[in-house]
Design an enzyme around this catalytic site. Structure first.
Site, PDB file in Angstrom:
ATOM      1  N   GLY A   1       0.763  -1.128   0.013  1.00 40.50           N
ATOM      2  CA  GLY A   1      -0.099  -0.058   0.122  1.00 40.50           C
ATOM      3  C   GLY A   1       0.731   1.190  -0.006  1.00 40.50           C
ATOM      4  O   GLY A   1       2.031   1.207   0.641  1.00 40.50           O
TER       5      GLY A   1
ATOM      6  N   ARG B   1       0.863  -5.208  -5.710  1.00 40.23           N
ATOM      7  CA  ARG B   1       1.157  -6.304  -5.176  1.00 40.23           C
ATOM      8  C   ARG B   1       1.436  -7.452  -6.058  1.00 40.23           C
ATOM      9  O   ARG B   1       0.875  -7.617  -7.318  1.00 40.23           O
ATOM     10  CB  ARG B   1      -0.069  -6.829  -4.305  1.00 40.23           C
ATOM     11  CG  ARG B   1      -0.664  -5.558  -3.442  1.00 40.23           C
ATOM     12  CD  ARG B   1      -1.542  -6.141  -2.310  1.00 40.23           C
ATOM     13  NE  ARG B   1      -1.880  -4.869  -1.399  1.00 40.23           N
ATOM     14  CZ  ARG B   1      -1.328  -4.361  -0.504  1.00 40.23           C
ATOM     15  NH1 ARG B   1      -0.414  -5.068  -0.074  1.00 40.23           N
ATOM     16  NH2 ARG B   1      -1.839  -3.394   0.313  1.00 40.23           N
TER      17      ARG B   1
ATOM     18  N   ASP C   1       5.243  -4.951   6.032  1.00 39.85           N
ATOM     19  CA  ASP C   1       5.768  -6.286   6.537  1.00 39.85           C
ATOM     20  C   ASP C   1       5.990  -7.367   5.496  1.00 39.85           C
ATOM     21  O   ASP C   1       7.065  -8.060   5.224  1.00 39.85           O
ATOM     22  CB  ASP C   1       5.093  -6.846   7.895  1.00 39.85           C
ATOM     23  CG  ASP C   1       3.536  -7.058   7.483  1.00 39.85           C
ATOM     24  OD1 ASP C   1       3.193  -6.572   6.626  1.00 39.85           O
ATOM     25  OD2 ASP C   1       2.750  -7.345   8.687  1.00 39.85           O
TER      26      ASP C   1
ATOM     27  N   THR D   1       4.098   2.773   5.612  1.00 39.91           N
ATOM     28  CA  THR D   1       2.853   2.208   5.705  1.00 39.91           C
ATOM     29  C   THR D   1       1.827   3.212   6.649  1.00 39.91           C
ATOM     30  O   THR D   1       2.582   3.385   7.875  1.00 39.91           O
ATOM     31  CB  THR D   1       2.677   0.878   6.417  1.00 39.91           C
ATOM     32  OG1 THR D   1       1.471   0.398   6.629  1.00 39.91           O
ATOM     33  CG2 THR D   1       3.541   0.615   7.318  1.00 39.91           C
TER      34      THR D   1
ATOM     35  N   ASP E   1      -0.436   2.335   8.594  1.00 31.46           N
ATOM     36  CA  ASP E   1      -0.802   1.614   9.584  1.00 31.46           C
ATOM     37  C   ASP E   1      -0.267   1.496  10.961  1.00 31.46           C
ATOM     38  O   ASP E   1      -0.541   1.269  11.896  1.00 31.46           O
ATOM     39  CB  ASP E   1      -1.114   0.110   9.160  1.00 31.46           C
ATOM     40  CG  ASP E   1      -2.094  -0.032   8.087  1.00 31.46           C
ATOM     41  OD1 ASP E   1      -2.704   0.738   7.823  1.00 31.46           O
ATOM     42  OD2 ASP E   1      -1.915  -0.996   7.349  1.00 31.46           O
TER      43      ASP E   1
ATOM     44  N   ASP F   1       2.111  -0.399  11.938  1.00 33.30           N
ATOM     45  CA  ASP F   1       1.973  -1.859  12.543  1.00 33.30           C
ATOM     46  C   ASP F   1       3.487  -2.730  11.969  1.00 33.30           C
ATOM     47  O   ASP F   1       3.251  -3.882  12.023  1.00 33.30           O
ATOM     48  CB  ASP F   1       0.761  -2.486  11.798  1.00 33.30           C
ATOM     49  CG  ASP F   1       0.740  -2.647  10.333  1.00 33.30           C
ATOM     50  OD1 ASP F   1       1.876  -2.423   9.661  1.00 33.30           O
ATOM     51  OD2 ASP F   1       0.033  -3.548   9.840  1.00 33.30           O
TER      52      ASP F   1
ATOM     53  N   ARG G   1      -5.997  -2.112   9.062  1.00 32.27           N
ATOM     54  CA  ARG G   1      -5.868  -3.564   9.070  1.00 32.27           C
ATOM     55  C   ARG G   1      -6.337  -4.140  10.345  1.00 32.27           C
ATOM     56  O   ARG G   1      -7.421  -3.880  10.976  1.00 32.27           O
ATOM     57  CB  ARG G   1      -4.686  -4.318   8.465  1.00 32.27           C
ATOM     58  CG  ARG G   1      -4.712  -3.610   6.860  1.00 32.27           C
ATOM     59  CD  ARG G   1      -3.344  -4.653   6.457  1.00 32.27           C
ATOM     60  NE  ARG G   1      -1.877  -4.376   7.272  1.00 32.27           N
ATOM     61  CZ  ARG G   1      -1.017  -5.018   6.722  1.00 32.27           C
ATOM     62  NH1 ARG G   1      -1.096  -5.888   5.784  1.00 32.27           N
ATOM     63  NH2 ARG G   1       0.237  -4.769   7.269  1.00 32.27           N
TER      64      ARG G   1
END
Length: 324
Positions: A15, A76, A107, A129, A131, A133, A175
């Site tokens: 992303g 992707r 990741d 990212t 996120d 995360d 997510r």
């Protein structure tokens, strides 16, 4: 300086996130400063496999610092999850004379970087990212810009929610991680914040705070829900049915990925991109550039992927205290 490091590549994968362009710019300019030839790889690992590469000079990355998204584009790549895809990527890298690679992504992208190293291509990864995360890093490029985008959107939703005395149920990205939800929720004064990391009950953790805030004279309610929980449309309907409070759901979606990156994202991305190049020049590989103890540093990819990042429960507790 590594004697065999003459040409490096840079790609963005997964992303997109605001600040990726700043990282690309840093890789190109720091690499050029040290006499390296830098190849930009289009469309992530897809572009690596298909040989979509172009040499980037310092002037080629002018006027991208302030732009969201990624000038190299991203995609992707299912083929890259297979050993044959990784080997093909290494073969194509040799065709273009790549001695090293910088991968900007999340990741999943890091696992691809690890596989490339194992197959013989020195690779450094850095976290891009929204996120936030990535377990080994306290911060990921794009997170701050995303938070500010969410803050602006929720503030505007609050204006109309107050006018109509509504409850607004707002889904944010992330997510399976609740970092965006918890920090944006606190920043926007949310009455309820739901994150995937914590168990919750609809009656106790959603309905009760809304009704209690109404009894205290509050004219509107804001419920922030992390993407990993979802179901905001159904949640808004159930809130209205059980409380009689007019409720509306909003899914902020991909607006959270765009926009001009904040100062924090521009500077952090620039520092991380520069360190990625310096690591390759020092003959290092299989590393993740990260932020630890508020300092840009690096860890082994295997070690980094094995780490576990916990959502700060102090923020969860703070959100409940501030919502009274």
């Amino acid at each position: 300086m590594a004697k065999n490091m003459k040409t490096i590549g840079v790609l963005t994968s997964g992303g997109d996130a605001p600040g990726m362009n700043a990282a690309i710019r840093a890789v190109v300019r720091v690499g050029s400063y040290h006499g390296l030839k830098v190849m930009g790889i289009k469309r992530g690992y897809n572009g690596l496999i298909n040989g979509e590469m172009v040499q980037l000079e310092p002037r080629d990355v002018s006027e991208i610092l302030q732009r969201g998204g990624t000038m190299l584009q991203t995609a992707r790549c299912l083929e890259f999850k297979e050993e044959a895809g990784v080997k093909k990527g290494v073969e194509i890298a040799k065709v273009f004379g790549l001695d090293g690679l910088v991968v900007i992504g999340g990741d999943g992208s890091f696992r691809g970087a690890k596989d490339l190293c194992a197959a013989g291509l020195p690779t450094i990864a850095l976290p891009g990212t929204i996120d936030n995360d990535i377990d080994c890093s306290e911060y990921t490029v794009g997170y701050d810009t995303c938070l500010n985008t969410v803050k602006d959107a929720v503030d505007k939703i609050r204006d109309t929610a107050t006018s109509h005395e509504r409850c607004s149920v707002i889904e944010v990205m992330g997510r399976a991680a609740g970092y965006i939800a918890i920090q944006a929720g606190i920043a926007c004064g949310a009455d309820v914040i739901l994150v995937p990391e914590n168990k919750w009950s609809f009656d106790e953790d959603v309905l009760r705070p809304i009704l209690e805030s109404k009894s205290r004279g509050k004219r509107h309610s804001i419920v922030v829900v992390a993407e990993g929980i979802g179901g905001v449309i159904e949640m808004a309907k159930e809130i209205e049915e059980k409380t009689g409070i007019e409720s509306r759901a909003t899914i902020l979606g991909h607006v959270q990925r765009g926009g001009s990156p904040t100062v924090q994202d521009r500077v952090t991305a620039s520092e991380m991109g520069a360190l990625a190049v310096e690591l390759l020049l020092a003959g290092k590989q299989n590393r993740i550039v990260c932020l630890r103890d508020n300092k840009v540093t690096d860890v082994d990819i295997e070690e980094g992927l094995a780490m576990k990042k916990e959502l700060p429960q102090r923020l969860v507790n703070l959100a409940k205290q501030l919502a009274i």
